[in-house]
Design a protein around this motif. Structure first.
Motif, PDB file in Angstrom:
ATOM      1  N   ASN A  80      -7.369  -7.199  -1.541  1.00 24.80           N
ATOM      2  CA  ASN A  80      -8.122  -6.322  -0.639  1.00 24.80           C
ATOM      3  C   ASN A  80      -7.588  -6.428   0.788  1.00 24.80           C
ATOM      4  N   ARG A  83      -4.469  -4.285   0.865  1.00 22.61           N
ATOM      5  CA  ARG A  83      -4.786  -2.862   1.010  1.00 22.61           C
ATOM      6  C   ARG A  83      -5.182  -2.536   2.447  1.00 22.61           C
ATOM      7  N   THR A  84      -6.046  -3.387   3.024  1.00 17.90           N
ATOM      8  CA  THR A  84      -6.515  -3.144   4.387  1.00 17.90           C
ATOM      9  C   THR A  84      -5.346  -3.113   5.365  1.00 17.90           C
ATOM     10  N   LEU A  87      -3.051   0.169   4.855  1.00 20.08           N
ATOM     11  CA  LEU A  87      -3.672   1.497   4.848  1.00 20.08           C
ATOM     12  C   LEU A  87      -2.908   2.539   5.673  1.00 20.08           C
ATOM     13  N   HIS A 115      -3.839  -0.066  -4.434  1.00 19.56           N
ATOM     14  CA  HIS A 115      -4.090   1.022  -3.488  1.00 19.56           C
ATOM     15  C   HIS A 115      -3.385   2.275  -3.982  1.00 19.56           C
ATOM     16  N   LEU A 127      -8.612   8.670  -8.376  1.00 13.57           N
ATOM     17  CA  LEU A 127      -8.201   7.376  -7.839  1.00 13.57           C
ATOM     18  C   LEU A 127      -7.872   6.394  -8.972  1.00 13.57           C
ATOM     19  N   VAL A 129      -6.962   3.096  -8.592  1.00 18.11           N
ATOM     20  CA  VAL A 129      -7.018   1.681  -8.215  1.00 18.11           C
ATOM     21  C   VAL A 129      -7.659   0.885  -9.348  1.00 18.11           C
TER      22      VAL A 129
ATOM     23  N   GLY B 402     -12.223   5.379   9.431  1.00 15.32           N
ATOM     24  CA  GLY B 402     -12.394   4.098  10.122  1.00 15.32           C
ATOM     25  C   GLY B 402     -11.954   2.922   9.258  1.00 15.32           C
ATOM     26  N   GLY B 403     -11.896   1.752   9.898  1.00 11.39           N
ATOM     27  CA  GLY B 403     -11.323   0.562   9.265  1.00 11.39           C
ATOM     28  C   GLY B 403     -11.993   0.148   7.968  1.00 11.39           C
ATOM     29  N   THR B 405     -13.066   1.910   5.633  1.00 13.81           N
ATOM     30  CA  THR B 405     -12.768   2.747   4.469  1.00 13.81           C
ATOM     31  C   THR B 405     -11.647   2.148   3.622  1.00 13.81           C
ATOM     32  N   ALA B 406     -11.031   1.060   4.098  1.00 13.25           N
ATOM     33  CA  ALA B 406     -10.069   0.346   3.246  1.00 13.25           C
ATOM     34  C   ALA B 406     -10.804  -0.367   2.119  1.00 13.25           C
ATOM     35  N   ASN B 408     -12.677  -0.329  -1.001  1.00 14.33           N
ATOM     36  CA  ASN B 408     -12.966   0.591  -2.106  1.00 14.33           C
ATOM     37  C   ASN B 408     -14.364   0.409  -2.668  1.00 14.33           C
TER      38      ASN B 408
END
Ligand code: ATP
Ligand code: MG
Lengths: 273, 491
Positions: A80, A83-84, A87, A115, A127, A129, B402-403, B405-406, B408
């Motif tokens: 995670n 992914r962040t 992005l 992602h 999606l 994922v 915005g941040g 939304t990463a 899921n």
């Protein structure tokens, strides 16, 4: 303190020895260091190899710490988090290439999609994922195999049969292991161990990978490695799309390749900050 | 071959400052980001050092531009977007802040705001805003009251007020201006005339001499060092509305950062809310009439994730909340109302404080992580309900950016709770993008808003998965938890 289990203590001793230096160790060296007969160690080593805590070099027969063990510790990058941190660059890659973008990490011999960015044409897309893709038939997987820090390309051969992706539900031959070993999804899927080794050598040489109709007829994927601050490959980013748009005569377009590599480098730069 | 030209945007946020460079297709070319200190001198107080923010902004501009091999001459415009309401007072002669900036989340003006209750209707009607500690006006008044000699200096025009947009434009160009969207958050501007209102100024006791000139959101305010035109300013949420290309009445976006803000474009007339939303200026491009918006403001969403990381140490990065929440199937009966700054829309209860309700011995940190994500979703549900009631029609999908939304899992929970599809656009940094769009429009880099709409693409979509019965009973529990948070802080 209550009773302790001798073989667990011995297993811990082996792990400590293997972790103590950069060198791989043979059974004889381990036996000498621990003051035990080789025969006693064999069973413990076989068990440790089985759970992935220890690996045996195919050529020399010596032992080293296994990838599974290292992933237990702090070297593991949370998917995670990946992914962040990716992005913005995944979006930019989708914008540039006009194709869908995928980020994957190694998982049980396959590729876990962590992602997915839709192809920017506002068509109906779902999606993906959480989907598991086969490593040997995708660009993401080839990158992950080629840059596996523990040289564990053999994992592709141990992949559980459940790695057939949804995307290939229509690929008729997906579930039939080919004679040589790896399952074929199309006539172009690489199925032989030697062929795969050669392909991975090529990937390491170029710094990127492609699959040209190896997973799905009419589709091409291109990917490059994402590395962390220590240079370890923690994932792969790539695009997937129609062969007419992404390749000519079986060769992927070099502009798309450069977009993919730029995105991978941007994320790598971000991860090392 | 001519070198490519770009537009840059500065996003001066609550927790960090960012600079992004965009190309003509609205794609990110480079990014730089720096955090600044959050100063918490007492419970309920939140401050920033405006000088430190200015340093950070200069740093990220240098990093994003020259650091990625771009020449300032390739920048056709610079846009600014900023955390709103945060109040900076500085000395016109030295250029130094006279106090720490009071951040929008700060609740120190609680008692002051209560003492203004006789003017409640005036503020509602004239400024479009409820009486709350959130807005800039009471923060200015507090500083003037509490700092000896400051009121006299302000009356002489020696001390200037600005929201962060003003502070940055003043540092960049030497002009003391603000844009209409930021001015609409002060409780001092008349929403219809778009100018400072004498009655509002009198009610709050703020001298006119310290106020900036109100300008449109997109026009060239001046040039920065290096010759780049500073060509737009928008509050961060309005910038996100613009970046999501919500140019038509009814178009709505929701942005997930430190707080979350749902804005709906209502066209060229201000619309008063009957359900706890506020009325604000959406944007004004050059001499064109202003576009208004209805806004549902949620004070604490992403900052709750950060609180879990920094104050509880349950996670080591914001993204790990998804991993932790993924260790359980549901919230285990626990609900987290993060009323750290009271409750904003639609409740507007400054007496509320945070609660975790429904705890039993069964609840683990995984359940708490899940409750944290659900809190963002349920707070969104409350403002969506208010928006639907005001608009007289139901939202059919949520455009989220915005941040956060990463995450899921959060996006799925949002779709489940709202019972509509949730869509993320191709650029989730819509705040920066919106400021870049406005600056690019002001300088002719983009011809019109239609050309910007063509850049909007769906990057991902989540569809509701839970049943109506589960949704309803969870919402009931959430509302009970909200009840428990009220009437906690008494002056
Ligand atoms: N993967 C994630 N899951 C949950 N929350 C996240 C995730 N990534 C970031 N966040 C939260 O989102 C916020 C950052 O988002 P963003 O960068 O859009 O906000 P911001 O613009 O910095 O906010 P502000 O403008 O108020 O400073 C932080 O509060 C962080 O806790
Ligand atoms: Mg922001």
């Amino acid at each position: 303190m209550g009773e302790t289990i001798q073989s667990v203590e011995r297993a811990a001793g082996i792990l400590r020895l293997l972790a103590s230096g950069p060198r791989e160790l043979g059974v004889a060296e381990l036996a000498r260091a621990m003051g035990l007969p080789k025969g006693t160690l064999h069973g413990i080593l076989r068990t440790l190899v089985h759970v992935g805590f220890v690996e045996q070099d195919a050529a020399t027969g010596r032992y080293r710490l296994g990838g599974t063990l290292l992933h237990l510790g702090s070297s593991y990058l949370d998917v995670n988090e990946l992914r962040t941190r990716s992005l913005n660059w995944a979006d930019a890659l989708a914008g540039r290439s006009r194709e869908s973008v995928w980020i994957g990490t190694a998982h049980e011999g396959g590729v876990l999609v962590v992602h997915h960015v839709f192809r920017p044409d506002d068509s109906m897309q779902v999606l993906q994922v959480g989907t598991l893709l086969p490593a040997h038939a995708t660009a993401l997987g080839k990158v992950l195999l080629a840059y596996d820090p523990y040289g564990d390309a053999g994992a592709a051969f141990d992949a559980p049969s459940g790695t057939t992706p949804q995307a290939t539900a229509t690929a008729t031959r997906g579930d039939e292991p080919a004679a040589e070993g790896l399952p074929a999804f199309t006539p172009r899927t690489i199925t032989g161990a030697d062929d795969l080794a050669k392909e991975l050598e090529l990937v390491r040489g170029r710094g990127w990978a492609c699959d040209v109709e190896e997973l799905v007829e009419g589709e091409v994927s291109i990917a490059a490695p994402i590395r962390d601050g220590r240079g370890v490959t923690v994932g792969a980013i790539g695009v997937r799309g129609a062969v007419e748009r992404l390749a000519d005569d079986g060769e992927p377009h070099i502009t798309i390749v450069s977009y993919v590599r730029d995105a991978a480098r941007a994320i790598t730069r971000d991860l090392s900050r | 071959m001519p070198r490519p030209q770009y537009v840059a945007a500065i996003d001066q946020g609550t927790t960090s400052s960012r600079c992004m460079v965009f190309d003509q297709d609205g794609r990110i070319v480079s990014v730089a980001q720096r955090e600044h200190r959050q100063i918490f001198p007492r419970p309920g107080w939140v401050e920033h050092d405006a000088a430190e923010i200015w340093e950070a902004v200069q740093g990220v501009v240098a990093d994003a531009v020259t650091g990625s091999g771009i020449d300032f001459a390739q920048l056709v415009a610079l846009g600014i977007t900023n955390q709103r309401e945060t109040t900076v007072l500085w000395d016109r002669h030295t250029g130094r802040p006279v106090a720490n900036a009071i951040v929008w989340q700060d609740t120190r003006t609680d008692a002051l705001v209560r003492s203004l209750s006789e003017h409640e209707e005036l503020f509602r009607e004239r400024a479009g805003l409820p009486l709350a500690t959130y807005f800039a006006g009471p923060k200015i008044r507090w500083l003037l009251d509490e700092t000896p000699g400051l009121r006299e200096r302000a009356e002489r025009g020696d001390v200037l007020f600005g929201t962060v947009d003003s502070w940055l434009i003043w540092r960049l160009t030497g002009r003391h201006v603000t844009d209409v969207t930021n001015a609409s958050r002060t409780m001092l501007m008349n929403l219809r005339t778009l100018s400072w209102d004498d009655e509002l100024l009198a009610a709050l006791g703020v001298p006119r001499a310290m106020l900036p000139e109100i300008r449109p959101s997109a026009e060239v305010y001046g040039t920065a060092d290096g010759g780049v035109p500073v060509a737009a300013a928008l509050g961060d949420q309005q910038a996100a509305l613009f970046g999501q290309t919500c140019f038509g009445p009814g178009e709505t976006k929701s942005t997930y950062g430190s707080g979350s803000f749902l804005l709906m474009n209502t066209g060229t007339e201000p619309v008063a809310s009957k359900h706890g939303l506020l009325t604000t200026v959406g944007y004004q491009i050059g001499e064109a009439p202003a576009t208004y918006a209805l806004e549902g403001s949620i004070a604490v969403t992403g900052s709750l994730v950060q609180w879990l990381r920094d104050n509880l140490g349950l996670i080591s990065s914001a993204a790990e909340i998804e991993t932790l929440a993924g260790t359980v199937e549901d919230n285990g009966g626990c609900y987290f109302v993060p009323a750290f700054s009271g409750l904003f829309a639609p409740h507007w209860r400054s007496d509320a404080r945070g609660v975790i309700a429904g705890l039993t011995g069964f609840v683990t940190k995984g359940h708490i992580a899940r409750a944290v994500l659900e809190a963002t979703a349920w707070q969104t549900r409350e403002v969506v309900d208010a928006m639907n009631a005001d608009a007289g029609l139901a939202l059919t999908s949520l455009r989220a950016d915005g941040g956060m939304t990463a995450n899921n899992l959060l996006m799925q929970i949002l779709a489940d709770v709202l019972a509509v599809p949730v869509v993320r656009p191709m650029v989730s940094e819509t705040t920066c993008l919106g400021a870049a769009y406005a600056a690019g429009l002001a300088t002719g880099y983009w011809p019109d808003t239609d050309s910007l709409r063509a850049n909007w693409h769906k990057a991902a979509e989540w569809r509701p998965k839970i049943g109506q019965d589960v949704r309803d009973s969870e919402y009931r529990n959430w509302r009970k938890a909200i009840e428990r948070s009220l009437d906690w802080s008494t002056p």
